[in-house]
Design a protein around this motif. Structure first.
Motif, PDB file in Angstrom:
ATOM      1  N   ALA A 140       0.416   0.786  13.319  1.00 34.72           N
ATOM      2  CA  ALA A 140       0.462  -0.500  12.626  1.00 34.72           C
ATOM      3  C   ALA A 140       1.490  -0.502  11.499  1.00 34.72           C
ATOM      4  CB  ALA A 140      -0.922  -0.844  12.083  1.00 34.72           C
ATOM      5  N   LEU A 141       1.526   0.581  10.722  1.00 34.70           N
ATOM      6  CA  LEU A 141       2.422   0.635   9.565  1.00 34.70           C
ATOM      7  C   LEU A 141       3.832   1.091   9.928  1.00 34.70           C
ATOM      8  CD1 LEU A 141      -0.008   2.140   6.903  1.00 34.70           C
ATOM      9  CD2 LEU A 141       0.729  -0.242   7.139  1.00 34.70           C
ATOM     10  N   SER A 142       4.028   1.541  11.164  1.00 37.56           N
ATOM     11  CA  SER A 142       5.332   2.073  11.557  1.00 37.56           C
ATOM     12  C   SER A 142       6.412   1.004  11.647  1.00 37.56           C
ATOM     13  CB  SER A 142       5.220   2.797  12.911  1.00 37.56           C
ATOM     14  OG  SER A 142       4.968   1.868  13.957  1.00 37.56           O
ATOM     15  N   HIS A 143       6.034  -0.274  11.616  1.00 36.93           N
ATOM     16  CA  HIS A 143       7.041  -1.332  11.663  1.00 36.93           C
ATOM     17  C   HIS A 143       7.866  -1.398  10.380  1.00 36.93           C
ATOM     18  CE1 HIS A 143       4.084  -2.589  14.739  1.00 36.93           C
ATOM     19  NE2 HIS A 143       5.163  -2.969  15.381  1.00 36.93           N
ATOM     20  N   ALA A 144       7.412  -0.722   9.349  1.00 33.21           N
ATOM     21  CA  ALA A 144       8.186  -0.562   8.109  1.00 33.21           C
ATOM     22  C   ALA A 144       8.589  -1.894   7.491  1.00 33.21           C
ATOM     23  CB  ALA A 144       9.421   0.303   8.365  1.00 33.21           C
ATOM     24  N   THR A 145       7.652  -2.830   7.482  1.00 30.35           N
ATOM     25  CA  THR A 145       7.926  -4.125   6.847  1.00 30.35           C
ATOM     26  C   THR A 145       7.071  -4.358   5.608  1.00 30.35           C
ATOM     27  OG1 THR A 145       6.303  -5.264   8.248  1.00 30.35           O
ATOM     28  CG2 THR A 145       8.566  -5.146   9.071  1.00 30.35           C
ATOM     29  N   PHE A 146       6.398  -3.311   5.130  1.00 29.86           N
ATOM     30  CA  PHE A 146       5.395  -3.501   4.084  1.00 29.86           C
ATOM     31  C   PHE A 146       5.728  -2.710   2.822  1.00 29.86           C
ATOM     32  CE2 PHE A 146       3.319  -3.669   8.288  1.00 29.86           C
ATOM     33  CZ  PHE A 146       3.077  -5.043   8.310  1.00 29.86           C
ATOM     34  N   ASP A 147       5.387  -3.319   1.695  1.00 29.75           N
ATOM     35  CA  ASP A 147       5.610  -2.680   0.397  1.00 29.75           C
ATOM     36  C   ASP A 147       4.343  -2.003  -0.126  1.00 29.75           C
ATOM     37  OD1 ASP A 147       8.397  -3.739  -0.075  1.00 29.75           O
ATOM     38  OD2 ASP A 147       7.314  -5.603   0.204  1.00 29.75           O
ATOM     39  N   ALA A 148       3.213  -2.355   0.448  1.00 28.95           N
ATOM     40  CA  ALA A 148       1.921  -1.768   0.087  1.00 28.95           C
ATOM     41  C   ALA A 148       0.969  -2.089   1.222  1.00 28.95           C
ATOM     42  CB  ALA A 148       1.400  -2.314  -1.238  1.00 28.95           C
ATOM     43  N   ALA A 149      -0.206  -1.503   1.178  1.00 31.55           N
ATOM     44  CA  ALA A 149      -1.181  -1.727   2.251  1.00 31.55           C
ATOM     45  C   ALA A 149      -2.582  -1.848   1.674  1.00 31.55           C
ATOM     46  CB  ALA A 149      -1.134  -0.587   3.269  1.00 31.55           C
ATOM     47  N   VAL A 150      -3.406  -2.608   2.372  1.00 34.85           N
ATOM     48  CA  VAL A 150      -4.849  -2.580   2.125  1.00 34.85           C
ATOM     49  C   VAL A 150      -5.524  -2.179   3.426  1.00 34.85           C
ATOM     50  CG1 VAL A 150      -4.933  -4.219   0.211  1.00 34.85           C
ATOM     51  CG2 VAL A 150      -5.076  -5.075   2.558  1.00 34.85           C
ATOM     52  N   GLN A 167      -2.364   8.678   4.005  1.00 38.81           N
ATOM     53  CA  GLN A 167      -1.635   9.857   3.534  1.00 38.81           C
ATOM     54  C   GLN A 167      -0.323  10.036   4.307  1.00 38.81           C
ATOM     55  OE1 GLN A 167      -2.942  12.042   0.824  1.00 38.81           O
ATOM     56  NE2 GLN A 167      -4.578  13.117   1.872  1.00 38.81           N
ATOM     57  N   ALA A 168      -0.322   9.708   5.604  1.00 39.77           N
ATOM     58  CA  ALA A 168       0.916   9.796   6.367  1.00 39.77           C
ATOM     59  C   ALA A 168       1.963   8.830   5.822  1.00 39.77           C
ATOM     60  CB  ALA A 168       0.648   9.512   7.842  1.00 39.77           C
ATOM     61  N   PHE A 169       1.512   7.714   5.273  1.00 44.72           N
ATOM     62  CA  PHE A 169       2.386   6.735   4.618  1.00 44.72           C
ATOM     63  C   PHE A 169       2.140   6.794   3.110  1.00 44.72           C
ATOM     64  CE2 PHE A 169       2.241   5.467   8.954  1.00 44.72           C
ATOM     65  CZ  PHE A 169       3.467   4.861   9.217  1.00 44.72           C
ATOM     66  N   GLY A 170       2.052   8.025   2.610  1.00 48.69           N
ATOM     67  CA  GLY A 170       1.644   8.235   1.226  1.00 48.69           C
ATOM     68  C   GLY A 170       2.607   7.733   0.183  1.00 48.69           C
ATOM     69  N   HIS A 171       3.840   7.338   0.585  1.00 45.97           N
ATOM     70  CA  HIS A 171       4.785   6.749  -0.370  1.00 45.97           C
ATOM     71  C   HIS A 171       4.438   5.302  -0.679  1.00 45.97           C
ATOM     72  CE1 HIS A 171       6.198   5.526   3.574  1.00 45.97           C
ATOM     73  NE2 HIS A 171       6.924   4.581   3.015  1.00 45.97           N
ATOM     74  N   LEU A 172       3.520   4.709   0.097  1.00 48.87           N
ATOM     75  CA  LEU A 172       3.086   3.338  -0.148  1.00 48.87           C
ATOM     76  C   LEU A 172       1.819   3.321  -0.999  1.00 48.87           C
ATOM     77  CD1 LEU A 172       3.395   1.678   3.393  1.00 48.87           C
ATOM     78  CD2 LEU A 172       4.986   1.461   1.479  1.00 48.87           C
ATOM     79  N   PRO A 173       1.686   2.346  -1.890  1.00 47.60           N
ATOM     80  CA  PRO A 173       0.390   2.138  -2.542  1.00 47.60           C
ATOM     81  C   PRO A 173      -0.626   1.632  -1.520  1.00 47.60           C
ATOM     82  CG  PRO A 173       2.160   0.995  -3.699  1.00 47.60           C
ATOM     83  CD  PRO A 173       2.706   1.402  -2.371  1.00 47.60           C
ATOM     84  N   ALA A 174      -1.869   1.924  -1.745  1.00 42.81           N
ATOM     85  CA  ALA A 174      -2.922   1.447  -0.852  1.00 42.81           C
ATOM     86  C   ALA A 174      -4.197   1.225  -1.648  1.00 42.81           C
ATOM     87  CB  ALA A 174      -3.177   2.449   0.273  1.00 42.81           C
ATOM     88  N   VAL A 175      -4.888   0.155  -1.306  1.00 46.36           N
ATOM     89  CA  VAL A 175      -6.207  -0.128  -1.866  1.00 46.36           C
ATOM     90  C   VAL A 175      -7.167  -0.281  -0.700  1.00 46.36           C
ATOM     91  CG1 VAL A 175      -7.606  -1.756  -3.199  1.00 46.36           C
ATOM     92  CG2 VAL A 175      -5.258  -1.242  -3.928  1.00 46.36           C
TER      93      VAL A 175
END
Length: 602
Positions: A140-150, A167-175
Motif C-alpha cells: 500500500a505504501l510502496s506507491h510513494a505518494t504519502f508524507d505520513a501515514a495513519v 518500521q519498513a517505512f520508518g522514515h515516515l511519521p505514523a499515528v
C-alpha cells in the motif's frame, strides 16, 4: 525520579545486542528521508494515475506542497473491533481539508478474528496473517505518494503486522488510530461460567449461544484483556497513539475528535513541517522497554512475547525472552482485568486506566520518560486524558489515584510485586508462562505427562474421563513450522474444570495459548518445537515433568529421554483446506517462536 537500575541495565543490554542491526536500519531510514517528499519524485504520468479519482482534492495534490496522508486500513464489518473504521476515511479527509491537506486510502490489509477461528482450522493461518498484513501494508505504501501515514487496526495480529510495515517505512511519521472497546455486556465471569457448564453438559448450546451473544454484542474490541486490548495499551506506552486514545468507545464524539486530531497530528509530524518525527525515531530501544513494562504491569497477552520480538526486529532491535522476564521481576502487577480479574477494560479505564498507570510507573522510575511520541513530547504527556469541552478536544490531568483498588492499584500497593510473565528454561527447552492469573499454589507442578499431537484428542480424552489424577497435558506439533502455531484457548475450560476438581494440572505446548490464558499454568511457545526434533518430541505418556514458574524451570525428571528418537506426526491434514496450501512457504521459512515466529528472518 531516577531510572530503576534494572530498567537501565536491560535497556543497555538491548542497545548493545542490537548495534549490528540497528545502525544499518537507521542508515536506510536516513537515506529515505534525505530524498525528500516522495510524490515530488513521481513522473507526471505517475502522479496523474495516483490522483485521478481524488475529485476535489485532485488540484491540491498536483499543484501544492500540502501534505498527503496515506490511510492503511484493516476495516471489515465481520470484526466488531474493525467495523467502526468504515467511517474513518471520510472523517480523516474532512479533517485534513480543513488545514489544507489531503488523504487517500493507500490500501487495505486482511483482518481475521481469532475468536471466530478458535479451535478451527482457520486458526492455523492466524499467526501468519501478521506477516501477510505487514506485506500488504508495505504494498500500500510502496506507491510513494504519502508524507505520513495513519494505521487503522486493533486486533491480535493486525497491530503487530502494521507496526512491522510502519518500521519498513520508518522514515515516515505514523499515528495509530484505534476504534475503542465495545460497551460492557454480560460479565466475563458469567460468560466463563456458562462455557464451563456447556463443557460438562450442564447446559445446552442454546444457553451458551445466548451468553456469548450477550457478551459480544456491538461494535468495538472485545472487552476482556486479551491480545487486542494489550495491543492498544502498547501503542500508548510506546507513543504511537494520542494520549488516552486507547479505550474510548466507538462512534462517540470524543472518539471522532481523537480520530481527526490523530490524522492532523500525523501530517504535522511530516518532513514538510517543523516537527518532523518519523517512526524510526519513536520506536527505539527505550520505547520497546516501555512497552514490555506496560505488558507486565497490566498482565497482558502472552502473544506479545512473540509479536514484540518481531516488531522490534523490523527496526533492527533484538529482544529476547530474558529481557521480558528480567523486566517482569521489577515491574509490579497493577491491574486486574479479565482473565486476571473480574473487571473489563471499560472498568479499568474508568478506574484511572493507562494514564494513572503511566504516571505511577514514571514516578517509580520504571519507564523511560524521554522517549519521542506522536504527541510531540515525552511519555509524561500520557498521564493526561482527552476531554471534549465546548466541542473542543483538549487534554486535562488524569486520575491522581485509582478509583477502584480492586481493578487498579498504585506501585506502592500492587496485586503482586512482580509482573505477569515468566521465562522457563531447562531440559525441555525454553518457554514462557503468564502467571498474573495463576494462584501461587498452582505455579509449581511435578506430575506425569499425557502426550497429545492434536487439541481435539485432548477434548476426546476429557469427555472419556481419562484425564485423571495430577497431570501435565502436553500438546505438541503445534509450533509455527508444524501448523502455523494456532492458539489452544479452547482447552482452557476443560483444564479449568480439572483444576477445579482438585487435580494439579498444567499445559505444556509448542503452540500458543492466547491473550485470554488464565488460571491454569501453561508453559507455552516451547522451543525447539516438536517438528524440529525438540525435547518435547521425545516425551512419552507417564514421563515426569516439572513445571516451576517460581524458579523459572521446565525440567524432564524422567532420565534418559535425550537418547530416545524424536516422535513424528502426520501433519498432512494441516497442509490443505481454507487456504492452508497457500502458506506452505510460510511454514517452511518461519523462524522459531523465541525469535518472533516471523518469515522475515532473524
Amino acid at each position: 525520579m531516577t531510572l530503576h537500575p534494572t530498567i537501565a541495565r536491560v535497556t543497555d543490554r538491548i542497545i548493545t545486542r542490537s548495534r549490528a542491526t540497528r545502525a544499518p536500519y537507521l542508515e536506510r531510514m536516513a537515506e529515505a528521508r534525505a530524498r525528500g517528499p516522495a510524490r515530488a519524485h513521481l513522473s507526471c504520468s505517475g502522479q496523474a494515475h495516483a490522483y485521478a479519482a481524488s475529485g476535489a482534492d485532485k488540484d491540491r495534490l498536483a499543484t501544492t506542497t500540502a501534505g498527503n496522508l496515506g490511510i492503511v486500513t484493516a476495516y471489515n464489518d465481520m470484526l466488531s473491533a474493525h467495523q467502526p473504521f468504515e467511517r474513518y476515511p471520510g472523517l480523516i479527509r474532512d479533517a485534513l481539508r480543513g488545514i489544507g491537506g489531503t488523504a487517500q486510502v493507500a490500501g487495505g490489509v486482511p483482518a481475521m478474528c481469532d475468536g471466530v477461528t478458535q479451535g478451527e482450522a482457520g486458526m492455523e493461518l492466524s499467526l501468519f496473517s501478521r506477516d501477510v498484513i505487514a506485506l500488504a501494508a508495505s504494498v500500500a505504501l510502496s506507491h510513494a505518494t504519502f508524507d505520513a501515514a495513519v494505521f487503522l487496526g486493533v486486533c491480535d495480529k493486525i497491530v503487530p503486522g502494521l507496526v512491522i510495515a510502519a518500521q519498513a517505512f520508518g522514515h515516515l511519521p505514523a499515528v495509530f488510530l484505534p476504534a475503542g472497546p465495545m460497551e460492557s455486556g454480560l460479565s466475563n465471569d458469567a460468560k466463563a461460567k456458562v462455557r464451563q457448564q456447556f463443557a460438562t453438559g450442564e447446559v445446552g448450546r442454546d444457553a451458551l449461544m445466548k451468553a456469548e451473544m450477550a457478551a459480544y454484542h456491538g461494535p468495538g474490541t472485545c472487552t476482556f484483556y486479551g491480545t487486542a486490548n494489550t495491543n492498544q495499551m502498547l501503542m500508548e506506552f510506546m507513543g504511537l497513539h494520542l494520549p488516552g486514545a486507547s479505550f474510548v468507545t466507538p462512534n462517540t464524539a470524543l472518539r471522532d475528535a481523537l480520530t481527526c486530531e490523530g490524522a492532523r497530528r500525523a501530517l504535522s509530524l511530516s518532513a514538510l513541517g517543523q516537527s518532523y518525527t518519523p517512526v524510526c525515531d519513536i520506536l527505539d530501544e527505550r520505547a520497546f522497554v516501555n512497552g514490555i513494562v506496560g505488558l507486565n504491569a497490566t498482565g497482558g497477552s502472552t502473544n506479545l512475547l512473540i509479536h514484540l520480538i518481531a516488531m522490534a526486529r523490523a527496526g533492527g532491535i533484538v529482544l529476547d525472552w530474558q529481557d521480558f522476564s528480567d523486566l517482569s521481576g521489577v515491574t509490579p502487577l497493577m491491574a486486574r482485568i479479565y482473565p486476571n480479574g473480574l473487571a473489563d477494560v471499560n472498568h479499568f479505564h474508568a478506574a484511572g486506566g493507562l494514564g494513572y498507570m503511566i504516571g505511577e510507573l514514571l514516578a517509580a522510575g520504571l519507564l523511560h520518560p524521554d522517549t519521542k511520541t506522536v504527541a510531540g513530547g515525552g511519555l509524561g504527556l500520557y498521564t493526561q486524558e482527552p476531554r471534549l469541552i465546548s466541542d473542543t478536544l483538549t487534554w486535562t490531568e488524569g486520575a491522581a489515584q485509582s478509583l477502584n483498588d480492586k481493578i487498579l492499584r498504585p506501585v506502592s500497593d500492587p496485586f503482586q510485586a512482580s509482573g505477569g510473565l515468566v521465562r522457563l528454561a531447562g531440559s525441555l527447552g525454553t518457554a514462557v508462562m503468564k502467571v498474573s492469573a495463576v494462584a501461587p499454589e498452582h505455579r509449581v507442578i511435578e506430575a506425569p505427562v499425557r502426550v497429545f499431537a492434536d487439541q481435539d484428542d485432548v477434548k476426546a480424552a476429557f469427555k472419556a474421563g481419562t484425564l485423571t489424577g495430577d497431570l501435565v497435558v502436553v500438546v505438541r506439533f503445534q509450533g509455527p513450522r508444524a501448523n502455523g502455531m494456532p492458539e489452544l484457548h479452547s482447552l482452557t475450560p476443560l483444564l479449568s474444570i480439572l483444576q477445579g476438581r482438585g487435580q494439579k494440572v498444567a499445559l505444556v505446548t509448542d503452540g500458543r495459548m492466547s491473550g485470554a490464558s488464565g488460571k491454569v499454568p501453561a508453559a507455552i511457545h516451547v522451543c525447539p518445537e516438536a517438528v524440529d526434533g525438540g525435547a518435547i518430541a521425545r516425551l512419552r505418556d507417564g514421563d515426569i515433568l516439572r513445571v516451576d514458574a517460581v524458579q523459572g524451570t521446565l525440567e524432564v525428571v524422567t532420565p534418559g529421554i535425550a537418547e530416545r528418537p524424536a516422535a513424528t506426526a502426520d501433519l498432512s491434514a494441516h497442509q490443505t483446506g481454507l487456504g492452508r496450501e497457500l502458506f506452505a512457504t510460510f511454514r517452511q521459512t518461519v523462524g522459531a517462536a523465541d525469535s518472533g515466529a516471523s518469515i522475515f528472518g532473524g
